[in-house]
Write a protein that holds these residues in place. Structure first.
Motif, PDB file in Angstrom:
ATOM      1  N   CYS A  20      15.802  -7.603 -10.242  1.00  0.00           N
ATOM      2  CA  CYS A  20      14.394  -7.590 -10.648  1.00  0.00           C
ATOM      3  C   CYS A  20      14.271  -7.504 -12.161  1.00  0.00           C
ATOM      4  CB  CYS A  20      13.672  -6.400 -10.013  1.00  0.00           C
ATOM      5  SG  CYS A  20      13.710  -6.416  -8.200  1.00  0.00           S
ATOM      6  N   PRO A  21      13.196  -8.104 -12.719  1.00  0.00           N
ATOM      7  CA  PRO A  21      12.940  -7.941 -14.157  1.00  0.00           C
ATOM      8  C   PRO A  21      12.600  -6.491 -14.468  1.00  0.00           C
ATOM      9  CG  PRO A  21      11.099  -9.037 -13.075  1.00  0.00           C
ATOM     10  CD  PRO A  21      12.203  -8.963 -12.067  1.00  0.00           C
ATOM     11  N   ARG A  22      12.700  -6.157 -15.730  1.00  0.00           N
ATOM     12  CA  ARG A  22      12.445  -4.784 -16.153  1.00  0.00           C
ATOM     13  C   ARG A  22      11.030  -4.353 -15.769  1.00  0.00           C
ATOM     14  NH1 ARG A  22      12.943  -2.602 -22.417  1.00  0.00           N
ATOM     15  NH2 ARG A  22      12.469  -0.409 -21.991  1.00  0.00           N
ATOM     16  N   GLY A  23      10.937  -3.190 -15.177  1.00  0.00           N
ATOM     17  CA  GLY A  23       9.636  -2.668 -14.780  1.00  0.00           C
ATOM     18  C   GLY A  23       9.191  -3.079 -13.403  1.00  0.00           C
ATOM     19  N   SER A  24      10.025  -3.843 -12.693  1.00  0.00           N
ATOM     20  CA  SER A  24       9.673  -4.275 -11.343  1.00  0.00           C
ATOM     21  C   SER A  24      10.674  -3.663 -10.360  1.00  0.00           C
ATOM     22  CB  SER A  24       9.693  -5.804 -11.244  1.00  0.00           C
ATOM     23  OG  SER A  24       9.385  -6.238  -9.925  1.00  0.00           O
ATOM     24  N   PRO A  25      10.281  -2.648  -9.582  1.00  0.00           N
ATOM     25  CA  PRO A  25      11.223  -1.990  -8.678  1.00  0.00           C
ATOM     26  C   PRO A  25      11.475  -2.791  -7.410  1.00  0.00           C
ATOM     27  CG  PRO A  25       9.062  -0.995  -8.474  1.00  0.00           C
ATOM     28  CD  PRO A  25       8.963  -2.012  -9.574  1.00  0.00           C
ATOM     29  N   LEU A  26      12.561  -2.451  -6.734  1.00  0.00           N
ATOM     30  CA  LEU A  26      12.846  -3.026  -5.423  1.00  0.00           C
ATOM     31  C   LEU A  26      12.000  -2.309  -4.375  1.00  0.00           C
ATOM     32  CD1 LEU A  26      16.714  -3.600  -5.275  1.00  0.00           C
ATOM     33  CD2 LEU A  26      14.940  -5.328  -4.944  1.00  0.00           C
ATOM     34  N   VAL A  27      11.291  -3.084  -3.547  1.00  0.00           N
ATOM     35  CA  VAL A  27      10.469  -2.524  -2.476  1.00  0.00           C
ATOM     36  C   VAL A  27      10.661  -3.369  -1.228  1.00  0.00           C
ATOM     37  CG1 VAL A  27       8.736  -1.577  -4.054  1.00  0.00           C
ATOM     38  CG2 VAL A  27       8.465  -3.906  -3.179  1.00  0.00           C
ATOM     39  N   LEU A  28      10.206  -2.857  -0.093  1.00  0.00           N
ATOM     40  CA  LEU A  28      10.230  -3.642   1.142  1.00  0.00           C
ATOM     41  C   LEU A  28       9.081  -4.642   1.140  1.00  0.00           C
ATOM     42  CD1 LEU A  28      11.044  -0.919   3.827  1.00  0.00           C
ATOM     43  CD2 LEU A  28      12.554  -2.721   2.977  1.00  0.00           C
ATOM     44  N   ASP A  29       9.332  -5.816   1.680  1.00  0.00           N
ATOM     45  CA  ASP A  29       8.277  -6.830   1.752  1.00  0.00           C
ATOM     46  C   ASP A  29       7.193  -6.385   2.721  1.00  0.00           C
ATOM     47  OD1 ASP A  29       9.278  -7.267   4.292  1.00  0.00           O
ATOM     48  OD2 ASP A  29      10.370  -9.079   3.756  1.00  0.00           O
ATOM     49  N   GLY A  30       6.160  -7.217   2.858  1.00  0.00           N
ATOM     50  CA  GLY A  30       5.027  -6.849   3.693  1.00  0.00           C
ATOM     51  C   GLY A  30       5.372  -6.662   5.157  1.00  0.00           C
ATOM     52  N   CYS A  31       6.499  -7.212   5.583  1.00  0.00           N
ATOM     53  CA  CYS A  31       6.929  -7.047   6.967  1.00  0.00           C
ATOM     54  C   CYS A  31       7.766  -5.789   7.158  1.00  0.00           C
ATOM     55  CB  CYS A  31       7.744  -8.268   7.403  1.00  0.00           C
ATOM     56  SG  CYS A  31       6.803  -9.812   7.474  1.00  0.00           S
ATOM     57  N   GLY A  32       8.068  -5.091   6.027  1.00  0.00           N
ATOM     58  CA  GLY A  32       8.940  -3.938   6.127  1.00  0.00           C
ATOM     59  C   GLY A  32      10.348  -4.322   6.505  1.00  0.00           C
ATOM     60  N   CYS A  33      10.750  -5.508   6.082  1.00  0.00           N
ATOM     61  CA  CYS A  33      12.027  -6.073   6.512  1.00  0.00           C
ATOM     62  C   CYS A  33      13.053  -6.105   5.387  1.00  0.00           C
ATOM     63  CB  CYS A  33      11.796  -7.474   7.065  1.00  0.00           C
ATOM     64  SG  CYS A  33      13.268  -8.277   7.718  1.00  0.00           S
ATOM     65  N   CYS A  34      12.854  -6.946   4.384  1.00  0.00           N
ATOM     66  CA  CYS A  34      13.825  -7.167   3.312  1.00  0.00           C
ATOM     67  C   CYS A  34      13.322  -6.572   2.005  1.00  0.00           C
ATOM     68  CB  CYS A  34      14.082  -8.658   3.126  1.00  0.00           C
ATOM     69  SG  CYS A  34      14.732  -9.484   4.598  1.00  0.00           S
ATOM     70  N   LYS A  35      14.276  -6.234   1.136  1.00  0.00           N
ATOM     71  CA  LYS A  35      13.926  -5.722  -0.185  1.00  0.00           C
ATOM     72  C   LYS A  35      13.621  -6.887  -1.132  1.00  0.00           C
ATOM     73  CE  LYS A  35      16.191  -1.227  -0.133  1.00  0.00           C
ATOM     74  NZ  LYS A  35      17.106  -0.297  -0.860  1.00  0.00           N
ATOM     75  N   ILE A  36      12.519  -6.767  -1.836  1.00  0.00           N
ATOM     76  CA  ILE A  36      12.095  -7.784  -2.803  1.00  0.00           C
ATOM     77  C   ILE A  36      11.678  -7.083  -4.086  1.00  0.00           C
ATOM     78  CG2 ILE A  36      11.313  -9.397  -1.015  1.00  0.00           C
ATOM     79  CD1 ILE A  36       8.436  -8.494  -1.656  1.00  0.00           C
ATOM     80  N   CYS A  37      11.451  -7.854  -5.139  1.00  0.00           N
ATOM     81  CA  CYS A  37      10.961  -7.308  -6.398  1.00  0.00           C
ATOM     82  C   CYS A  37       9.441  -7.166  -6.308  1.00  0.00           C
ATOM     83  CB  CYS A  37      11.330  -8.226  -7.568  1.00  0.00           C
ATOM     84  SG  CYS A  37      13.104  -8.428  -7.823  1.00  0.00           S
ATOM     85  N   ALA A  38       8.957  -5.980  -6.573  1.00  0.00           N
ATOM     86  CA  ALA A  38       7.511  -5.759  -6.531  1.00  0.00           C
ATOM     87  C   ALA A  38       6.820  -6.599  -7.599  1.00  0.00           C
ATOM     88  CB  ALA A  38       7.196  -4.285  -6.731  1.00  0.00           C
ATOM     89  N   ARG A  39       5.691  -7.162  -7.232  1.00  0.00           N
ATOM     90  CA  ARG A  39       4.918  -7.965  -8.178  1.00  0.00           C
ATOM     91  C   ARG A  39       4.195  -7.038  -9.159  1.00  0.00           C
ATOM     92  NH1 ARG A  39       4.709 -13.364  -6.396  1.00  0.00           N
ATOM     93  NH2 ARG A  39       6.767 -13.650  -5.453  1.00  0.00           N
ATOM     94  N   ARG A  40       4.079  -7.509 -10.410  1.00  0.00           N
ATOM     95  CA  ARG A  40       3.483  -6.705 -11.467  1.00  0.00           C
ATOM     96  C   ARG A  40       2.055  -7.154 -11.752  1.00  0.00           C
ATOM     97  NH1 ARG A  40       8.191  -7.443 -15.831  1.00  0.00           N
ATOM     98  NH2 ARG A  40       7.878  -9.576 -15.109  1.00  0.00           N
ATOM     99  N   LEU A  41       1.416  -6.474 -12.693  1.00  0.00           N
ATOM    100  CA  LEU A  41       0.013  -6.740 -13.021  1.00  0.00           C
ATOM    101  C   LEU A  41      -0.186  -8.203 -13.392  1.00  0.00           C
ATOM    102  CD1 LEU A  41      -2.818  -5.504 -13.559  1.00  0.00           C
ATOM    103  CD2 LEU A  41      -2.092  -5.219 -15.939  1.00  0.00           C
ATOM    104  N   GLY A  42      -1.114  -8.874 -12.702  1.00  0.00           N
ATOM    105  CA  GLY A  42      -1.449 -10.262 -12.992  1.00  0.00           C
ATOM    106  C   GLY A  42      -0.582 -11.283 -12.294  1.00  0.00           C
ATOM    107  N   GLU A  43       0.468 -10.842 -11.608  1.00  0.00           N
ATOM    108  CA  GLU A  43       1.351 -11.798 -10.931  1.00  0.00           C
ATOM    109  C   GLU A  43       0.793 -12.153  -9.553  1.00  0.00           C
ATOM    110  OE1 GLU A  43       5.683 -10.815 -12.933  1.00  0.00           O
ATOM    111  OE2 GLU A  43       5.244 -10.024 -10.940  1.00  0.00           O
ATOM    112  N   PRO A  44       1.130 -13.354  -9.033  1.00  0.00           N
ATOM    113  CA  PRO A  44       0.612 -13.754  -7.718  1.00  0.00           C
ATOM    114  C   PRO A  44       1.203 -12.885  -6.608  1.00  0.00           C
ATOM    115  CG  PRO A  44       2.231 -15.339  -8.515  1.00  0.00           C
ATOM    116  CD  PRO A  44       1.953 -14.411  -9.655  1.00  0.00           C
ATOM    117  N   CYS A  45       0.450 -12.715  -5.549  1.00  0.00           N
ATOM    118  CA  CYS A  45       0.884 -11.876  -4.439  1.00  0.00           C
ATOM    119  C   CYS A  45       0.296 -12.422  -3.143  1.00  0.00           C
ATOM    120  CB  CYS A  45       0.458 -10.419  -4.661  1.00  0.00           C
ATOM    121  SG  CYS A  45      -1.332 -10.217  -4.862  1.00  0.00           S
TER     122      CYS A  45
END
Length: 220
Positions: A20-45
């Protein structure tokens, strides 16, 4: 229904988590399945690509009707700004370093230098001015170099008090040198302890530069 359409069971995730880029933690996706980089302010989601909840961000669908897609925004709709991977709330004052102080305003930020940005010209009492970093101090200081070290010590010992009253004078601050991002504004002023005309600078920012369009990963 959305969860049933987008979430697969069992989970199939990459062996190696994404970097993940700096300031973006690893979190579970919306399905609670895989780890992804959390989207930051202004990024698409979207449902799968979630926002960084630790920063108080939620997926804002209010702009989706305008055709721009959902983006990460503060839950209470407050404006904020992101600096070096950290999100600050509107009105929050912060110091990226000991030499500068900034304030988050309307999605951008304004900064002022905490160290005096002056220019010292040679004078008879200080023919060789030089600005140096002082150990233990944040801001550099002017010293008067001289071939004779006794003259140097005498120059440092001169009292900053002037023998005559100083009538303050200065021009208005110039326009910011950059149309977006950090720039400099300048002025000429004698508002210093020697009542000497000098060019002064301070940081300014009219608006943040637009971020490059982020690639939106395709949802399989």
């Amino acid at each position: 229904q959305v969860c049933a359409q987008l979430c697969r069971r069992p989970c199939y995730c990459p062996w190696v988590p994404p970097r993940c880029p700096r300031g973006s933690p690893l979190v579970l996706d919306g399905c609670g399945c895989c780890k992804i980089c959390a989207r930051r302010l202004g990024e698409p989601c979207d449902f799968l690509h979630v926002c960084d909840q630790s920063q108080g961000l939620v997926c804002d669908y209010s702009t989706a009707s305008a055709g721009t897609g959902a983006t990460c925004n503060f839950e209470d709709d407050e404006e904020g700004c992101e600096v070096n991977g950290r999100v600050y709330r509107d009105g929050e004052v912060f110091q990226p370093s000991c030499k500068i102080q900034c304030q988050c305003l309307d999605g951008g930020f304004n900064c002022i230098p905490l160290c005096q940005e002056d220019v010292r010209l040679p004078t008879p009492d200080c023919p060789y001015p030089r600005r140096v970093e002082i150990p233990g101090k944040c801001c550099p200081e002017w010293i008067c170099e001289a071939q004779d070290q006794h003259l140097l010590r005498d120059a440092r010992a001169v009292s900053p008090l002037l023998p005559y009253p100083c009538r303050e004078w200065g021009t208005e601050w110039s326009a910011c040198s950059a149309t977006c991002g950090l720039g400099f504004a300048t002025r000429v002023s004698n508002q210093n302890r020697y009542c000497r005309l000098e060019t002064q600078r301070r940081l300014c920012m009219l608006r943040p530069c637009p971020a490059p369009p982020a690639a939106f990963p395709a949802v399989s």
